[in-house]
Design an enzyme around this catalytic site. Structure first.
Site, PDB file in Angstrom:
ATOM      1  N   GLY A  33     -42.246 -19.944 -13.271  1.00 49.52           N
ATOM      2  CA  GLY A  33     -42.091 -21.400 -13.284  1.00 49.52           C
ATOM      3  C   GLY A  33     -40.911 -21.802 -14.149  1.00 49.52           C
ATOM      4  N   GLY A  34     -39.859 -22.280 -13.501  1.00 51.07           N
ATOM      5  CA  GLY A  34     -38.624 -22.628 -14.226  1.00 51.07           C
ATOM      6  C   GLY A  34     -38.507 -24.115 -14.485  1.00 51.07           C
ATOM      7  CB  ILE A  37     -43.002 -25.591 -20.661  1.00 50.88           C
ATOM      8  CG1 ILE A  37     -43.355 -26.936 -21.322  1.00 50.88           C
ATOM      9  CG2 ILE A  37     -43.696 -24.445 -21.406  1.00 50.88           C
ATOM     10  CD1 ILE A  37     -44.821 -27.291 -21.321  1.00 50.88           C
ATOM     11  CD  GLU A  56     -39.097 -23.368  -9.986  1.00 51.55           C
ATOM     12  OE1 GLU A  56     -39.719 -23.310 -11.051  1.00 51.55           O
ATOM     13  OE2 GLU A  56     -39.458 -24.060  -9.004  1.00 51.55           O
ATOM     14  CB  SER A 121     -44.316 -22.229 -17.747  1.00 51.31           C
ATOM     15  OG  SER A 121     -43.321 -21.368 -17.210  1.00 51.31           O
ATOM     16  N   GLY A 123     -46.890 -25.895 -14.720  1.00 49.28           N
ATOM     17  CA  GLY A 123     -47.318 -27.292 -14.790  1.00 49.28           C
ATOM     18  C   GLY A 123     -48.602 -27.462 -15.585  1.00 49.28           C
ATOM     19  CG  ASP A 164     -50.076 -34.741 -22.710  1.00 50.54           C
ATOM     20  OD1 ASP A 164     -49.111 -35.531 -22.824  1.00 50.54           O
ATOM     21  OD2 ASP A 164     -49.984 -33.519 -22.922  1.00 50.54           O
ATOM     22  CB  ALA A 172     -44.591 -35.567 -28.453  1.00 54.98           C
ATOM     23  CG  HIS A 296     -12.498 -39.092 -34.007  1.00 55.98           C
ATOM     24  ND1 HIS A 296     -12.517 -38.365 -32.846  1.00 55.98           N
ATOM     25  CD2 HIS A 296     -11.569 -38.508 -34.820  1.00 55.98           C
ATOM     26  CE1 HIS A 296     -11.610 -37.391 -32.931  1.00 55.98           C
ATOM     27  NE2 HIS A 296     -11.031 -37.461 -34.126  1.00 55.98           N
TER      28      HIS A 296
HETATM   29  C1  FAD Z   1     -45.287 -25.738 -24.928  1.00 55.61           C
HETATM   30  C2  FAD Z   1     -45.139 -27.229 -24.980  1.00 55.61           C
HETATM   31  C3  FAD Z   1     -43.978 -27.773 -25.496  1.00 55.61           C
HETATM   32  C4  FAD Z   1     -43.840 -29.156 -25.578  1.00 55.61           C
HETATM   33  N1  FAD Z   1     -42.691 -29.651 -26.093  1.00 55.61           N
HETATM   34  C5  FAD Z   1     -42.526 -30.973 -26.176  1.00 55.61           C
HETATM   35  C6  FAD Z   1     -41.350 -31.517 -26.741  1.00 55.61           C
HETATM   36  O1  FAD Z   1     -40.454 -30.798 -27.169  1.00 55.61           O
HETATM   37  N2  FAD Z   1     -41.235 -32.863 -26.795  1.00 55.61           N
HETATM   38  C7  FAD Z   1     -42.203 -33.689 -26.317  1.00 55.61           C
HETATM   39  O2  FAD Z   1     -42.019 -34.908 -26.379  1.00 55.61           O
HETATM   40  N3  FAD Z   1     -43.335 -33.202 -25.786  1.00 55.61           N
HETATM   41  C8  FAD Z   1     -43.523 -31.870 -25.709  1.00 55.61           C
HETATM   42  N4  FAD Z   1     -44.675 -31.365 -25.172  1.00 55.61           N
HETATM   43  C9  FAD Z   1     -45.700 -32.307 -24.712  1.00 55.61           C
HETATM   44  C10 FAD Z   1     -46.481 -32.828 -25.902  1.00 55.61           C
HETATM   45  O3  FAD Z   1     -47.001 -31.763 -26.657  1.00 55.61           O
HETATM   46  C11 FAD Z   1     -47.612 -33.727 -25.406  1.00 55.61           C
HETATM   47  O4  FAD Z   1     -47.119 -34.684 -24.521  1.00 55.61           O
HETATM   48  C12 FAD Z   1     -48.272 -34.437 -26.572  1.00 55.61           C
HETATM   49  O5  FAD Z   1     -48.811 -33.503 -27.474  1.00 55.61           O
HETATM   50  C13 FAD Z   1     -49.364 -35.376 -26.035  1.00 55.61           C
HETATM   51  O6  FAD Z   1     -50.092 -35.886 -27.122  1.00 55.61           O
HETATM   52  P1  FAD Z   1     -51.635 -36.210 -26.935  1.00 55.61           P
HETATM   53  O7  FAD Z   1     -52.107 -36.751 -28.245  1.00 55.61           O
HETATM   54  O8  FAD Z   1     -51.832 -37.008 -25.709  1.00 55.61           O
HETATM   55  O9  FAD Z   1     -52.343 -34.813 -26.624  1.00 55.61           O
HETATM   56  P2  FAD Z   1     -52.473 -33.543 -27.537  1.00 55.61           P
HETATM   57  O10 FAD Z   1     -51.330 -33.381 -28.466  1.00 55.61           O
HETATM   58  O11 FAD Z   1     -52.783 -32.432 -26.592  1.00 55.61           O
HETATM   59  O12 FAD Z   1     -53.742 -33.848 -28.433  1.00 55.61           O
HETATM   60  C14 FAD Z   1     -55.024 -33.947 -27.867  1.00 55.61           C
HETATM   61  C15 FAD Z   1     -56.016 -33.444 -28.895  1.00 55.61           C
HETATM   62  O13 FAD Z   1     -57.318 -33.734 -28.434  1.00 55.61           O
HETATM   63  C16 FAD Z   1     -58.161 -32.631 -28.656  1.00 55.61           C
HETATM   64  N5  FAD Z   1     -59.262 -32.703 -27.680  1.00 55.61           N
HETATM   65  C17 FAD Z   1     -59.211 -32.428 -26.350  1.00 55.61           C
HETATM   66  N6  FAD Z   1     -60.427 -32.640 -25.804  1.00 55.61           N
HETATM   67  C18 FAD Z   1     -61.247 -33.069 -26.788  1.00 55.61           C
HETATM   68  C19 FAD Z   1     -62.625 -33.436 -26.858  1.00 55.61           C
HETATM   69  N7  FAD Z   1     -63.429 -33.419 -25.766  1.00 55.61           N
HETATM   70  N8  FAD Z   1     -63.114 -33.825 -28.046  1.00 55.61           N
HETATM   71  C20 FAD Z   1     -62.314 -33.856 -29.148  1.00 55.61           C
HETATM   72  N9  FAD Z   1     -61.022 -33.513 -29.137  1.00 55.61           N
HETATM   73  C21 FAD Z   1     -60.498 -33.123 -27.981  1.00 55.61           C
HETATM   74  C22 FAD Z   1     -57.244 -31.445 -28.448  1.00 55.61           C
HETATM   75  O14 FAD Z   1     -57.757 -30.299 -29.083  1.00 55.61           O
HETATM   76  C23 FAD Z   1     -55.946 -31.946 -29.087  1.00 55.61           C
HETATM   77  O15 FAD Z   1     -55.884 -31.653 -30.449  1.00 55.61           O
HETATM   78  C24 FAD Z   1     -44.856 -29.992 -25.092  1.00 55.61           C
HETATM   79  C25 FAD Z   1     -46.016 -29.445 -24.560  1.00 55.61           C
HETATM   80  C26 FAD Z   1     -46.159 -28.081 -24.496  1.00 55.61           C
HETATM   81  C27 FAD Z   1     -47.424 -27.499 -23.919  1.00 55.61           C
END
Ligand code: FAD
Length: 324
Positions: A33-34, A37, A56, A121, A123, A164, A172, A296
């Site tokens: 998956g290209g 991530i 990919e 990776s 999706g 998410d 993030a 600059h």
């Molecule tokens: C490898 C990777 C690299 C990434 N790099 C980037 C980047 O460089 N820049 C960027 O903007 N985004 C990046 N992202 C995306 C980013 O991490 C997410 O979009 C962001 O963390 C979303 O925040 P969130 O709070 O919605 O979810 P999350 O950060 O996933 O937090 C959700 C939390 O809820 C907890 N949880 C889940 N279910 C339950 C439950 N039933 N009860 C209690 N707790 C629960 C989880 O354990 C987690 O701690 C990356 C993602 C990955 C996988």
């Protein structure tokens, strides 16, 4: 999200969390998956010394990104020794005595690649299962997550959802803003999600963009779209960093000749893009971009210069042919 590939449940197949947990750098890493991530980990592990192979399905890496950006990224990856099998469908994972083999079907027929570990990776999906959403009457979609309006309120007026789990962007920085918006509304103010979301890929070279891609702009405004592109080779600060890979590109047009999108590839692209975000949010015209006084020597000067190119009057490039 696991693709329907035979043997994908092997312990030799990990997701990004699993790859971050490994204690030794795999000598040979296969990236299935290209997308964003996949490309980021391919770049990181190539720098760690792994032999990296990307498989990919689509004809190019990060398929929805600007084709010029993707072309530059693919060329750089090739130069770094990353092997890419594009337009190639993974068909089977086979554990072997020496590691793992990924079989695939490419445009040249069937093939395979051997490795020590496979990063899957392909999706991510919102984690909406087992939250009891049906019991409390909060509507959701398996792919897009919890449904919310612009204030991030769900169908239940006292329940908000951000990030998410309710996301389209899965980023993030969009999650941060969604959290701010939800908190404002819970506190009794009325605020809706707005603004442009930057798309960043932390690879070597970095890729960052915001707003419309050139393809989207042309689909929307037809021929009424102009681009301006300046290579980092023409930007003094890139020469100082001895890293001239990449470019800055502006896309503008439409009824007000406004800035529609910005694409940056190269060193610190993910920093430079923030200027593009503010320009787009402020509905800047291309003149505002081009006639700004950029410090600059900086890399961000590329944004002004790209605007100047778009208007046919660059100052750091050789004279251009007059526009028809
Ligand atoms: C490898 C990777 C690299 C990434 N790099 C980037 C980047 O460089 N820049 C960027 O903007 N985004 C990046 N992202 C995306 C980013 O991490 C997410 O979009 C962001 O963390 C979303 O925040 P969130 O709070 O919605 O979810 P999350 O950060 O996933 O937090 C959700 C939390 O809820 C907890 N949880 C889940 N279910 C339950 C439950 N039933 N009860 C209690 N707790 C629960 C989880 O354990 C987690 O701690 C990356 C993602 C990955 C996988």
């Amino acid at each position: 999200v696991l693709p329907p590939v035979e043997g994908i449940d092997s312990a030799k197949c990990v997701d990004s969390t699993g790859l971050l947990a490994v204690e030794t750098v795999p000598k040979r890493l296969i990236v299935l998956g290209g997308g964003v991530i996949g490309c980021e980990f391919a770049s990181i592990f190539q720098h760690f010394g792994s032999e990296v192979t990307i498989v990919e399905f689509m004809p190019h890496l990060v398929p929805n990104e600007d084709p010029d950006a993707v072309k530059t990224l693919e060329k750089a990856f090739k130069g770094h020794g990353i092997t890419m099998h594009l337009g190639t469908k993974a068909t089977r994972v086979e554990e072997t005595a020496s590691g793992v083999t990924l079989h695939f079907e490419g445009s040249d027929g069937p093939g395979f690649v051997e490795g020590d570990l496979i990063l899957v990776s392909t999706g991510r999906a919102p984690n909406v299962a087992d939250l009891g959403l049906d019991d409390i009457g909060v509507a959701y979609d398996e792919k897009r997550g919890i449904r919310t309006d612009g204030t991030r309120r769900t169908g239940q007026p006292h329940i908000y959802a951000v990030g998410d789990v309710a996301g389209y962007w899965q980023l993030a920085h969009s999650a941060f803003r969604e959290g701010e918006v939800a908190a404002e509304n819970i506190a009794g103010h009325h605020v809706e999600m707005s603004g442009h979301v930057p798309r960043c890929i932390y690879t070597d070279p970095e890729v960052a963009s915001v707003g419309m891609t050139e393809i989207e702009a042309r689909e929307t405004y037809g021929d009424d779209v102009t681009t301006g592109s300046v290579p980092f080779a023409a930007i003094a600060r890139a020469a100082m960093y001895a890293d001239k890979t990449g470019f800055v590109k502006t896309i503008h047009g439409g009824p007000y000749d406004e800035l529609l999108g910005v694409v940056v590839v190269g060193i610190n692209a993910t920093e430079i893009i923030n200027a593009g975000v503010i320009a787009l949010d402020a509905e800047a015209t291309i003149e505002t971009v081009a006639d700004s006084i950029a410090a600059h020597p900086t890399l961000a000067e590329g944004l002004k210069e790209a605007g100047l190119v778009a208007l046919g009057r660059p100052i750091h490039l050789p004279p251009m042919k007059k526009r028809a």
